[in-house]
Motif scaffolding. Structure first.
Motif, PDB file in Angstrom:
ATOM      1  N   ASP A   7     -59.939 -34.605  22.998  1.00 45.75           N
ATOM      2  CA  ASP A   7     -58.925 -33.635  23.405  1.00 45.75           C
ATOM      3  C   ASP A   7     -58.819 -33.575  24.924  1.00 45.75           C
ATOM      4  OD1 ASP A   7     -58.697 -33.099  20.750  1.00 45.75           O
ATOM      5  OD2 ASP A   7     -59.654 -31.125  20.817  1.00 45.75           O
ATOM      6  N   ILE A  10     -59.528 -31.974  27.568  1.00 43.29           N
ATOM      7  CA  ILE A  10     -60.365 -30.885  28.080  1.00 43.29           C
ATOM      8  C   ILE A  10     -60.730 -31.181  29.520  1.00 43.29           C
ATOM      9  CG2 ILE A  10     -62.697 -29.963  27.934  1.00 43.29           C
ATOM     10  CD1 ILE A  10     -62.301 -30.342  24.830  1.00 43.29           C
ATOM     11  N   ASP A  11     -60.604 -30.181  30.382  1.00 45.18           N
ATOM     12  CA  ASP A  11     -60.945 -30.377  31.794  1.00 45.18           C
ATOM     13  C   ASP A  11     -62.371 -30.935  31.910  1.00 45.18           C
ATOM     14  OD1 ASP A  11     -61.656 -30.207  34.453  1.00 45.18           O
ATOM     15  OD2 ASP A  11     -60.606 -28.316  34.780  1.00 45.18           O
ATOM     16  N   VAL A  47     -64.370 -31.372  34.296  1.00 45.88           N
ATOM     17  CA  VAL A  47     -65.290 -30.598  35.139  1.00 45.88           C
ATOM     18  C   VAL A  47     -65.944 -29.477  34.332  1.00 45.88           C
ATOM     19  CG1 VAL A  47     -65.386 -28.997  37.084  1.00 45.88           C
ATOM     20  CG2 VAL A  47     -64.114 -31.144  37.290  1.00 45.88           C
ATOM     21  N   HIS A  48     -65.129 -28.751  33.588  1.00 46.62           N
ATOM     22  CA  HIS A  48     -65.695 -27.665  32.786  1.00 46.62           C
ATOM     23  C   HIS A  48     -66.576 -28.202  31.662  1.00 46.62           C
ATOM     24  CE1 HIS A  48     -63.823 -24.356  34.802  1.00 46.62           C
ATOM     25  NE2 HIS A  48     -62.613 -24.865  34.660  1.00 46.62           N
ATOM     26  N   LEU A  49     -66.214 -29.347  31.141  1.00 38.71           N
ATOM     27  CA  LEU A  49     -67.047 -29.936  30.088  1.00 38.71           C
ATOM     28  C   LEU A  49     -68.435 -30.265  30.624  1.00 38.71           C
ATOM     29  CD1 LEU A  49     -67.625 -31.050  27.332  1.00 38.71           C
ATOM     30  CD2 LEU A  49     -66.399 -33.153  27.930  1.00 38.71           C
ATOM     31  N   PHE A  51     -69.973 -28.770  33.083  1.00 37.34           N
ATOM     32  CA  PHE A  51     -70.727 -27.529  33.259  1.00 37.34           C
ATOM     33  C   PHE A  51     -71.214 -26.992  31.918  1.00 37.34           C
ATOM     34  CE2 PHE A  51     -67.976 -26.936  37.243  1.00 37.34           C
ATOM     35  CZ  PHE A  51     -68.905 -27.616  38.007  1.00 37.34           C
ATOM     36  N   CYS A  69     -64.578 -30.902  21.117  1.00 38.86           N
ATOM     37  CA  CYS A  69     -63.789 -31.760  22.007  1.00 38.86           C
ATOM     38  C   CYS A  69     -62.888 -32.710  21.231  1.00 38.86           C
ATOM     39  CB  CYS A  69     -64.714 -32.573  22.912  1.00 38.86           C
ATOM     40  SG  CYS A  69     -65.595 -31.573  24.128  1.00 38.86           S
ATOM     41  N   HIS A  71     -73.836 -19.417  33.009  1.00 38.72           N
ATOM     42  CA  HIS A  71     -73.901 -20.538  33.951  1.00 38.72           C
ATOM     43  C   HIS A  71     -72.921 -20.352  35.106  1.00 38.72           C
ATOM     44  CE1 HIS A  71     -74.940 -24.739  34.902  1.00 38.72           C
ATOM     45  NE2 HIS A  71     -73.691 -24.879  35.268  1.00 38.72           N
ATOM     46  N   TYR A  72     -71.761 -19.757  34.815  1.00 42.97           N
ATOM     47  CA  TYR A  72     -70.740 -19.582  35.855  1.00 42.97           C
ATOM     48  C   TYR A  72     -71.121 -18.488  36.863  1.00 42.97           C
ATOM     49  CZ  TYR A  72     -67.601 -22.834  33.591  1.00 42.97           C
ATOM     50  OH  TYR A  72     -67.045 -23.990  33.074  1.00 42.97           O
ATOM     51  N   ILE A 102     -71.487 -25.039  41.408  1.00 45.13           N
ATOM     52  CA  ILE A 102     -70.120 -25.302  40.973  1.00 45.13           C
ATOM     53  C   ILE A 102     -69.184 -25.374  42.174  1.00 45.13           C
ATOM     54  CG2 ILE A 102     -68.176 -24.329  39.680  1.00 45.13           C
ATOM     55  CD1 ILE A 102     -70.231 -23.221  37.683  1.00 45.13           C
ATOM     56  N   ASN A 110     -61.274 -22.702  28.321  1.00 45.50           N
ATOM     57  CA  ASN A 110     -61.899 -23.951  27.960  1.00 45.50           C
ATOM     58  C   ASN A 110     -63.058 -23.754  26.979  1.00 45.50           C
ATOM     59  OD1 ASN A 110     -61.705 -26.786  28.928  1.00 45.50           O
ATOM     60  ND2 ASN A 110     -63.910 -26.444  29.085  1.00 45.50           N
ATOM     61  N   HIS A 146     -61.813 -22.767  23.558  1.00 46.31           N
ATOM     62  CA  HIS A 146     -61.283 -23.916  22.815  1.00 46.31           C
ATOM     63  C   HIS A 146     -62.417 -24.703  22.164  1.00 46.31           C
ATOM     64  CE1 HIS A 146     -58.691 -27.520  22.092  1.00 46.31           C
ATOM     65  NE2 HIS A 146     -59.854 -28.137  22.242  1.00 46.31           N
ATOM     66  N   ILE A 147     -63.384 -25.093  22.983  1.00 45.76           N
ATOM     67  CA  ILE A 147     -64.451 -25.975  22.489  1.00 45.76           C
ATOM     68  C   ILE A 147     -65.331 -25.278  21.458  1.00 45.76           C
ATOM     69  CG2 ILE A 147     -66.514 -27.288  23.127  1.00 45.76           C
ATOM     70  CD1 ILE A 147     -65.248 -27.847  25.816  1.00 45.76           C
ATOM     71  N   LYS A 171     -63.327 -24.315  18.064  1.00 51.52           N
ATOM     72  CA  LYS A 171     -63.040 -25.534  17.306  1.00 51.52           C
ATOM     73  C   LYS A 171     -64.342 -26.179  16.832  1.00 51.52           C
ATOM     74  CE  LYS A 171     -60.539 -29.932  17.588  1.00 51.52           C
ATOM     75  NZ  LYS A 171     -59.489 -30.692  18.322  1.00 51.52           N
TER      76      LYS A 171
END
Lengths: 219, 219
Positions: free
Chosen positions: A159, A161-162, A164-166, A168, A213, B176-177, B184, B204, B207-208, B211
DNA sequence: GTCTATACGTTGATAGAC
DNA sequence: GTCTATCAACGTATAGAC
């Protein structure tokens, strides 16, 4: 992309003597344990010396000062850290490569939790000792790594998916089992996380992240 | 399930004077900042006092000692922490409830990163100050929370994923953020994480994870 | 309630005998 | 190379005048 470790009395040219190598290793190992448990400020040279079985003055003989020793420890960690991430390539099958990466990271969290914790505390504290590590080179390297995921997306293998976020998500979810092991144990009533616990956690992460993903299992 | 904060000179019965309330707030706020940036050992009462705009001796007037002040800060954090997780119930639609929970956690990471960092450093350092927090009650509470996910699984609303590991994934990926914001930013070339950055990260994750858990979007 | 002065332990670091 | 003795700086905490 690596850290400059200040050399001390081991002048260039002279190969490290056997006794020097042995003592430096003992000190580094002791320092890693103590820094992981109490942070930089919370760790005293005295404690490290006692843990290494050497008089305090010897630490200052092998390392310029406390910060130098800390940087040396940190540097060792970062070498291990990055190498695992370089294994991913655009040609890989995402299902295989990502699962392998998650397994490797979990294995790392299991076998070297101290390393993960030192890194975490350093970052939380502002990461000033990592300024040179997070150089232009590092950002270029990171972009290159993100590009692998983008290639998979462009090839329709996962998919959109950004990346960068993946990344992290991968780091955060796997390192959590090293950094927060204490909480996990207290909450689940364990005394420590076993190899089997970690494998189950890894299997779980692989299931959720791959499916999340939109990556189809390898045939 | 909460921490016992040692009372000092504010004897029971007497309501807190206005000046006392104001000063205690100023001290707590300053302490939170300093502890988050430098950890427990790395923070001195001197620094806190300077940051709060009060002479050092006043801190000892309002709080028994350094540890007492630290526990008070930690206690404030934990109150906020747990309340968000209690909103989930077995009757909720998983898609709605989980998405809302992830948003809430990300909002927390954005607005109160210091709180998250203090908690993280405390856990990494062994979490001895949280021993009473992680009591039998806490484990019972945690099991109750995990049971919500199990109910969703039993009702066929999501894949049979170990609820315990799912919770750690939710915590790890959102915190983490806050905890690793420095990394980051350095890696992505930002100076700080904006509201928009955090919302994208949240979208994001939703979504992950949804799903990945086989949760169908709400109609 | 507030704040200056100070007691007292611990820390990082070094000097200098061996 | 090793280790004891020691120093100056800084930490927490308190006594006591205001």
């Amino acid at each position: 992309m690596s850290l400059e470790v200040p050399a001390h009395s081991n002048h260039a040219g002279k190969p490290a003597s056997r006794i020097r190598q042995k003592n430096e290793q003992a000190i580094l190992r002791a320092a890693e344990d103590e820094f992981a448990r109490h942070g930089y400020k919370g760790t005293s040279m005295n404690t490290i010396a006692a843990s290494a079985g050497l008089p305090k003055a010897n630490l200052h003989y092998y390392f310029t000062n406390k910060l130098g020793l800390y940087i040396a420890v940190l540097s060792n960690i970062l070498e291990l850290w990055d190498s695992t991430f370089n294994a991913l390539t655009a040609e890989d099958d995402p299902a295989v490569a990502l699962a392998r990466y998650i397994r490797t990271k979990m294995e790392f969290s299991r076998r070297q939790p101290q390393a993960s914790r030192i890194f975490a505390m350093e970052i939380i504290s502002g990461g000033e000792c990592l300024t040179e590590y997070f150089s232009q080179d590092y950002r270029a390297w990171f972009s290159g790594r993100a590009a692998v995921f983008q290639a998979w997306i462009d090839a329709g293998k996962m998919d959109p998916i950004d990346p960068v976020h993946l990344i992290f998500l991968l780091w955060g979810s796997t390192q959590h089992y090293a950094d927060f092991a204490t909480q996990i144990c207290r909450v689940t009533g364990r005394t420590r996380l076993t190899r089997q616990d970690m494998e189950e956690a890894g299997t779980n992460l692989i299931h959720i992240i791959l499916k999340g993903c939109g990556i189809k299992p390898a045939q």
